[in-house]
Motif scaffolding. Structure first.
Motif, mmCIF file in Angstrom:
data_model
loop_
_atom_site.group_PDB
_atom_site.id
_atom_site.type_symbol
_atom_site.label_atom_id
_atom_site.label_comp_id
_atom_site.label_asym_id
_atom_site.label_seq_id
_atom_site.Cartn_x
_atom_site.Cartn_y
_atom_site.Cartn_z
ATOM 1 N N LYS A 117 81.327 -2.579 -5.196
ATOM 2 C CA LYS A 117 81.912 -3.754 -5.420
ATOM 3 C C LYS A 117 81.779 -4.753 -4.295
ATOM 4 C CE LYS A 117 85.734 -3.223 -9.136
ATOM 5 N NZ LYS A 117 86.872 -3.265 -9.134
ATOM 6 N N GLY A 118 81.704 -5.511 -4.418
ATOM 7 C CA GLY A 118 81.217 -6.853 -3.205
ATOM 8 C C GLY A 118 79.938 -6.992 -3.747
ATOM 9 N N VAL A 119 79.035 -6.874 -4.712
ATOM 10 C CA VAL A 119 77.293 -7.260 -4.350
ATOM 11 C C VAL A 119 76.838 -8.190 -3.334
ATOM 12 C CG1 VAL A 119 77.458 -5.735 -6.038
ATOM 13 C CG2 VAL A 119 77.103 -8.087 -6.451
ATOM 14 N N GLN A 120 76.092 -8.684 -2.623
ATOM 15 C CA GLN A 120 75.408 -9.145 -2.310
ATOM 16 C C GLN A 120 74.530 -10.520 -3.326
ATOM 17 O OE1 GLN A 120 76.308 -10.916 1.517
ATOM 18 N NE2 GLN A 120 77.917 -8.782 1.029
ATOM 19 N N PRO A 121 74.927 -11.894 -3.092
ATOM 20 C CA PRO A 121 73.692 -12.689 -3.966
ATOM 21 C C PRO A 121 72.579 -12.584 -3.174
ATOM 22 C CG PRO A 121 74.721 -13.801 -2.194
ATOM 23 C CD PRO A 121 74.970 -12.379 -2.240
ATOM 24 N N PHE A 122 71.844 -12.671 -3.911
ATOM 25 C CA PHE A 122 69.983 -12.448 -3.727
ATOM 26 C C PHE A 122 69.342 -13.416 -4.740
ATOM 27 C CE2 PHE A 122 70.342 -10.700 -7.637
ATOM 28 C CZ PHE A 122 69.315 -10.957 -8.204
ATOM 29 N N ASN A 130 71.593 -15.300 -7.596
ATOM 30 C CA ASN A 130 71.839 -14.331 -8.791
ATOM 31 C C ASN A 130 72.858 -13.750 -8.025
ATOM 32 O OD1 ASN A 130 70.784 -14.270 -11.397
ATOM 33 N ND2 ASN A 130 69.947 -15.317 -10.228
ATOM 34 N N LYS A 131 73.336 -12.916 -8.894
ATOM 35 C CA LYS A 131 73.887 -11.565 -8.152
ATOM 36 C C LYS A 131 75.390 -11.077 -9.471
ATOM 37 C CE LYS A 131 78.857 -12.511 -6.520
ATOM 38 N NZ LYS A 131 79.769 -12.948 -5.194
ATOM 39 N N HIS A 132 75.384 -10.074 -9.772
ATOM 40 C CA HIS A 132 75.961 -9.427 -10.885
ATOM 41 C C HIS A 132 76.571 -8.173 -10.461
ATOM 42 C CE1 HIS A 132 72.110 -11.133 -12.387
ATOM 43 N NE2 HIS A 132 73.353 -11.565 -13.379
ATOM 44 N N GLU A 133 77.982 -8.194 -10.122
ATOM 45 C CA GLU A 133 79.096 -7.554 -10.185
ATOM 46 C C GLU A 133 79.168 -6.093 -11.699
ATOM 47 O OE1 GLU A 133 80.781 -6.694 -7.481
ATOM 48 O OE2 GLU A 133 81.209 -8.950 -6.611
ATOM 49 N N VAL A 134 78.030 -4.871 -11.332
ATOM 50 C CA VAL A 134 77.871 -3.686 -11.884
ATOM 51 C C VAL A 134 78.992 -3.293 -11.570
ATOM 52 C CG1 VAL A 134 75.295 -4.579 -12.268
ATOM 53 C CG2 VAL A 134 76.531 -3.362 -9.836
ATOM 54 N N GLY A 171 60.406 -8.049 -16.079
ATOM 55 C CA GLY A 171 60.750 -9.013 -17.823
ATOM 56 C C GLY A 171 62.548 -9.358 -17.116
ATOM 57 N N THR A 172 63.141 -10.909 -18.176
ATOM 58 C CA THR A 172 64.049 -11.340 -17.282
ATOM 59 C C THR A 172 64.927 -9.749 -17.854
ATOM 60 O OG1 THR A 172 65.545 -13.113 -17.523
ATOM 61 C CG2 THR A 172 64.082 -12.077 -19.614
ATOM 62 N N GLU A 173 65.127 -9.254 -18.544
ATOM 63 C CA GLU A 173 65.648 -8.430 -18.857
ATOM 64 C C GLU A 173 66.467 -7.195 -18.057
ATOM 65 O OE1 GLU A 173 62.292 -6.151 -20.338
ATOM 66 O OE2 GLU A 173 62.912 -8.060 -20.052
ATOM 67 N N TRP A 174 65.111 -7.840 -16.726
ATOM 68 C CA TRP A 174 66.275 -6.504 -15.797
ATOM 69 C C TRP A 174 66.956 -7.670 -14.540
ATOM 70 C CZ3 TRP A 174 65.817 -1.355 -16.120
ATOM 71 C CH2 TRP A 174 65.025 -0.913 -17.442
ATOM 72 N N LEU A 175 67.121 -8.618 -15.102
ATOM 73 C CA LEU A 175 67.927 -9.495 -14.272
ATOM 74 C C LEU A 175 69.225 -8.915 -13.534
ATOM 75 C CD1 LEU A 175 67.284 -11.960 -11.863
ATOM 76 C CD2 LEU A 175 68.683 -13.014 -14.273
ATOM 77 N N THR A 176 69.706 -8.832 -14.727
ATOM 78 C CA THR A 176 70.999 -7.920 -14.872
ATOM 79 C C THR A 176 71.233 -6.711 -14.123
ATOM 80 O OG1 THR A 176 71.372 -7.282 -16.930
ATOM 81 C CG2 THR A 176 71.844 -9.468 -15.965
ATOM 82 N N SER A 177 69.898 -6.132 -13.832
ATOM 83 C CA SER A 177 70.155 -4.650 -12.594
ATOM 84 C C SER A 177 69.694 -4.701 -11.596
ATOM 85 C CB SER A 177 69.451 -3.535 -14.356
ATOM 86 O OG SER A 177 69.475 -3.408 -15.376
ATOM 87 N N THR A 178 69.085 -5.890 -11.372
ATOM 88 C CA THR A 178 68.766 -5.843 -9.895
ATOM 89 C C THR A 178 69.871 -5.412 -9.418
ATOM 90 O OG1 THR A 178 66.947 -7.825 -10.513
ATOM 91 C CG2 THR A 178 67.672 -7.423 -8.591
ATOM 92 N N SER A 179 71.187 -6.598 -9.061
ATOM 93 C CA SER A 179 71.927 -6.212 -7.474
ATOM 94 C C SER A 179 72.181 -4.594 -7.173
ATOM 95 C CB SER A 179 73.492 -6.437 -8.189
ATOM 96 O OG SER A 179 73.545 -8.146 -8.390
ATOM 97 N N LYS A 180 72.509 -4.292 -8.831
ATOM 98 C CA LYS A 180 72.467 -2.301 -8.598
ATOM 99 C C LYS A 180 71.192 -1.323 -7.474
ATOM 100 C CE LYS A 180 72.943 -0.664 -13.019
ATOM 101 N NZ LYS A 180 72.549 -0.187 -14.472
#
Length: 447
Positions: A117-122, A130-134, A171-180
């Motif tokens: 937890k506690g991902v950094q925004p990018f 953006n940032k997504h708390e995966v 593609g934008t479908e990978w945006l939420t995976s970028t924090s990972k």
């Protein structure tokens, strides 16, 4: 090709062939080679194995011994509770002794990455910060499967690092995976590339572009006579990243005008009904280019022989000069090269069998009209447009004693094409050229 169950033989080669056809060949690839190979992930398994070992040693990853049956039960229970299925991270808490005991028993395992937890925004180059708390919504993901193949999450990070990738556009479908993925870069101690996530291409009805909505494979467009420049043009016109919308841009113009900061987050609607008009513009450009025109001449000669070969096409209408003349005079009027072998243009390639009696049945002045037209065509160097030729034909009719203009046009159409309908007589005469027009009239009147 990390998912061996979904590998389609020849698919990768087909992709590269279509990139070559489109005029955008890869700088490096399995076929071309390059300094950062091998370029097939199935040939880089040792690299992924070593990378997963690094993460295991650092405690950033762990071996998971959960069976497929247990994972399926977790999924069914989540769905029954109306929750999103996720792994419960059970094996994350195994002690080293427990892990060693399971390994000694020969149990199968995969490697999972610990999501923290506690991902950094990018800052995404398209979507901004953006940032997504995966870790709040996902279980720890598998990064190395039991067969030794990586998942996308590990493979893309490892490949991009070792291949020196500076920018990732996907593609934008990978945006939420970028924090990972950024957590993986951090775990390795590597500097990540810059990311830009691109809006999707949609059907004109707003649905996801899919082969179920029609044949969207590039091979189909190539087979149907579409030029690659037309496809690049229509895709970049319905998207963004350019100073303005403009039909007819070349690849060089697209490169010079592109600005990544102009890409919007709105999905782009792709209306393929407009593609023939884009093709017409680029086909005209090909015809006007001397080098590209010679390639079209050869292609059109082959088309004519293929379509009209059984009708004994005279070799004179396959001569380079004649075919080139047809292309130059029809540029802007056709969207596809195949248009020139349609029934409307059959008169260009098949000389009619018309007798003098047929012409005289239309007008007793057939011989006089033929002589007048032959004389006109001998002077045609001064006639440069269809409008001028139409006026000249009108003037010829006035020199006849009793033949109406409509009858004269019917007579000439029959002599030149053997058809009752089709393009205007002036268009046919201009496209056929003086020599062919005179030859057909002489043949008809002497037959």
């Amino acid at each position: 090709d990390t998912d061996q169950a979904r590998v389609v033989p020849g698919a990768a080669e087909g992709i590269e062939e279509m990139l070559d056809w489109a005029g955008i060949p890869p700088d490096e690839s399995p076929r071309r080679g390059g300094p950062f190979g091998p370029y097939q992930q199935s040939q880089r398994l040792e690299l992924y194995r070593r990378a997963s070992e690094v993460l295991l040693e650092r405690g950033a990853a762990y071996r998971c011994f959960c069976t497929a049956q247990r994972l399926e039960l977790l999924k069914k229970e989540a769905l029954r509770s109306h929750q999103t299925p996720r792994y419960d991270n059970r094996c994350r808490h195994l002690t080293p002794v427990e892990v060693a005991e399971k390994l000694a028993r020969g149990l199968g395992w995969v490697v999972r990455f610990r999501l923290e937890k506690g991902v950094q925004p990018f800052r995404d180059l398209v979507y901004g910060w953006n940032k997504h708390e995966v870790a709040d919504v996902e279980g720890d993901p598998v990064i190395l499967k039991g067969d030794g193949f990586p998942t996308y999450h590990l493979a893309n990070v490892v490949d991009d690092h070792y291949m020196g990738i500076s920018h990732v556009l996907r593609g934008t479908e990978w945006l939420t995976s970028t924090s990972k993925h950024l957590l993986l870069y951090k775990a390795f101690g590597w500097d990540p590339p810059e990311f830009a996530h691109l809006p999707l291409l949609l059907n004109k009805d707003g649905g996801k572009l899919s082969k179920r909505q029609g044949d969207i494979f590039l091979e189909r467009f190539a087979r149907d006579g579409f030029l690659p420049e037309a496809l690049l043009d229509i895709v970049t016109n319905c998207g963004s990243g350019f100073t303005e919308k403009q039909m007819g841009r070349t690849l060089e113009e697209l490169i010079s005008q592109f600005e990544i900061g102009r890409i919007t987050t709105h999905s782009a609607l792709l209306d393929l009904e407009n593609l023939p008009e884009f093709n017409r513009i680029h086909l005209t450009r090909h015809i006007e280019h001397k080098g590209l025109r010679q390639k079209l001449v050869r292609e059109l000669q082959e088309l004519v022989e293929h379509v009209y070969g059984d009708q004994q096409v005279d070799q004179e209408v396959l001569e380079k000069e004649y075919v080139e003349r047809v292309l130059l005079l029809r540029k802007g009027h056709i969207a596809f090269l195949r248009n020139l072998v349609s029934s409307d243009y059959s008169y260009l390639w098949v000389r009619p069998s018309v007798s003098r009696e047929q012409l005289r049945a239309i007008s007793a002045e057939a011989d006089e009209i033929g002589a007048l037209v032959v004389g006109l065509m001998a002077r045609q160097a001064a006639v440069v447009t269809m409008e001028e030729l139409s006026r000249a034909l009108r003037s010829l009719q006035e020199q006849t004693r009793e033949t109406k203009y409509s009858s004269m046009m019917q007579l000439l159409r029959l002599a030149l094409s053997g058809q009752q309908h089709g393009p205007s007589v002036a268009e046919m005469m201009l496209t056929l050229g003086p020599r062919e027009v005179c030859g057909r009239i002489h043949k008809a009147l002497s037959g």
